[in-house]
Design an enzyme around this catalytic site. Structure first.
Site, PDB file in Angstrom:
ATOM      1  N   CYS A 222      32.215 -26.174 -10.303  1.00  0.00           N
ATOM      2  CA  CYS A 222      32.840 -25.608 -11.478  1.00  0.00           C
ATOM      3  C   CYS A 222      34.298 -25.024 -10.829  1.00  0.00           C
ATOM      4  CB  CYS A 222      32.209 -24.649 -12.381  1.00  0.00           C
ATOM      5  SG  CYS A 222      31.653 -23.214 -11.295  1.00  0.00           S
ATOM      6  N   ALA A 224      34.754 -21.645 -10.100  1.00  0.00           N
ATOM      7  CA  ALA A 224      34.632 -20.591  -8.611  1.00  0.00           C
ATOM      8  C   ALA A 224      33.521 -21.260  -7.799  1.00  0.00           C
ATOM      9  CB  ALA A 224      34.132 -19.262  -9.170  1.00  0.00           C
TER      10      ALA A 224
END
Length: 447
Positions: A222, A224
């Site tokens: 994603c 992070a």
């Protein structure tokens, strides 16, 4: 599986306060686990690596980080913000990664090539809420894009639904080309959850089908590399657990079925054997049975056995009796040392001739057998010149001579003649009741 409905019902009615308590408990356990295992993030915090992290406070553990070993230039290093995540069936089932930066796109493809990744799951958009969340690491459709020494070509792009984009990519490195699939989920806002679970579950199902039997890690990222990435890993992990439980339960079901089949087969075999045993044996028709001819030779059936040597008091009766002896192969006659059998001669049986002494009308019944130790010239039977034995007077039989018995002809009870204690074992064998006829010399009376 029967517990699943009740579990789902419980999950749907979970009190939010309870969820908060469990979440706090998990965080506490994570802190304890980190301390007990000695987990560190020293490599990601190095000065030369800080710029490679999208978020300064989200770093991979040194113990589980992906170490890049494929070096494409002198400026390459082994660090990337990505970690191996254990699955239900493999220690390196997933690679959880942050969205690549413009400065780490080449490192991202180094990682993909090094671990031969076949499926990529992207759980974010490139830009969310006006912020750059992930660098584009693919090319427009039917075009190529170079990322360091890697050339990426997008063969096609499809949208199965409004939440998902599927891209078929090829990557070429040093004239070697590999294919892979990228699934980009569009409906998962950052720091939030999708409005429904069906879209995420459909995404995972498609990713598993594309992964197939490949043992390479499933790359999930994603922005992070922790929130949405962690949720997708957890959902797929639970799916694998359920499938594994299903397979485990299927083993018991299959084994039970095999036992039932084996028992049923054994029972059928047992009943079949019992049925065979209960069948009556087939009788051969009388017409097809060959009868054996009757034997007239009585030498193998009848015998006269010497009496035991026990003294008996003299009784009135017949005084003369003679017993013929068998002839040997040499022509001479001999008396056996122990027992005398009529069939020892191998020919027709020879029976004794009884001559009455006083009363012509009386028929003597018993014979006086020759003793087992009789020698020629001794006793009441003396040989004549022609080799036969002659009758001697009864008066010459002394009471001390216990090798002979003298019985009276006045015996009237014929049923007890051969009873124990009567005349011993030197008894005339009665006429057989079988189909055989007695020999002609059975008992010849001379008057």
């Amino acid at each position: 599986m029967e517990l699943l409905p009740s579990l789902l019902s419980t999950l749907r009615t979970v009190d939010p306060e309870t969820v908060d308590q469990e979440y706090n408990a998990v965080r506490s356990q994570t802190s304890l686990l980190k301390r007990d295992l000695g987990l560190t993030t020293e490599t990601g915090a190095l000065k030369e690596n800080i710029k490679k992290n999208r978020y300064k406070d989200i770093l991979p553990y040194d113990q589980s980080r992906v170490v890049l070993s494929l070096m494409t230039s002198d400026s390459d290093h082994d660090y990337i913000n990505a970690s191996f995540i254990k699955g239900a069936s493999s220690d390196r089932r997933y690679i959880g990664s942050q969205g690549p930066l413009s400065s780490t796109v080449t490192d991202f493809w180094r990682m993909i090539w090094q671990h031969d990744v076949k499926v990529i799951v992207m759980a974010c958009r490139e830009i969310e809420m006006g912020k750059k969340k992930c660098e584009c690491y693919w090319s427009p459709v039917h075009q190529s894009a170079a990322f360091g020494p890697f050339t990426v070509y997008t063969q096609g792009e499809t949208r199965p639904n409004e939440d998902l984009v599927v891209r078929a990519l090829t990557v070429t490195y040093q004239q070697v080309t590999r294919s892979l699939v990228q699934y980009q989920f569009l409906s998962w806002p950052d720091h939030d959850v999708p409005y429904e679970a069906a879209g995420v579950l459909d995404l995972l199902e498609r990713a598993r089908n594309s992964q197939g039997t490949h043992t390479s890690p499933l790359l999930i990222h994603c922005s992070a590399g922790c929130g949405r990435t962690g949720v997708i890993c957890a959902l797929d992990y639970i799916h694998d657990l359920l499938v594994t439980k299903d397979q485990y339960q299927f083993i018991f079901t299959a084994v039970t079925f095999m036992f039932e089949q084996a028992l049923q087969s054994s029972s059928q075999q047992l009943y079949s054997n019992l049925s065979e045993l209960k069948k009556k044996p087939t009788r051969t028709p009388a017409s097809s049975t060959k009868r054996q001819p009757q034997q007239t030779d009585m030498s193998d059936t009848y015998a006269v056995v010497n009496k035991p040597k026990q003294p008996h008091p003299p009784q009135p009766g017949p005084a003369y009796a003679t017993v013929a002896t068998p002839r040997t192969n040499s022509g001479s006659r001999s008396l056996p040392a122990s027992h005398h059998y009529d069939n020892d001669s191998g020919g027709a049986p020879i029976y004794s001739t009884v001559r009455p002494r006083a009363k012509p009308s009386a028929t003597p019944i018993y014979d006086i057998a020759a003793p087992t130790n009789q020698r020629q010239g001794e006793g009441p039977l003396a040989p004549s010149n022609n080799g036969e034995y002659q009758l001697l007077p009864a008066e010459r039989l002394s009471q001390a001579d216990d090798d002979y018995e003298d019985f009276s002809s006045s015996v009237t009870d014929m049923t007890n003649l051969c009873s124990p204690g009567g005349i011993g074992f030197n008894c005339r064998i009665q006429k057989p009741r079988g189909p055989r006829d007695p020999p002609a010399e059975w008992s010849r009376l001379e008057r």
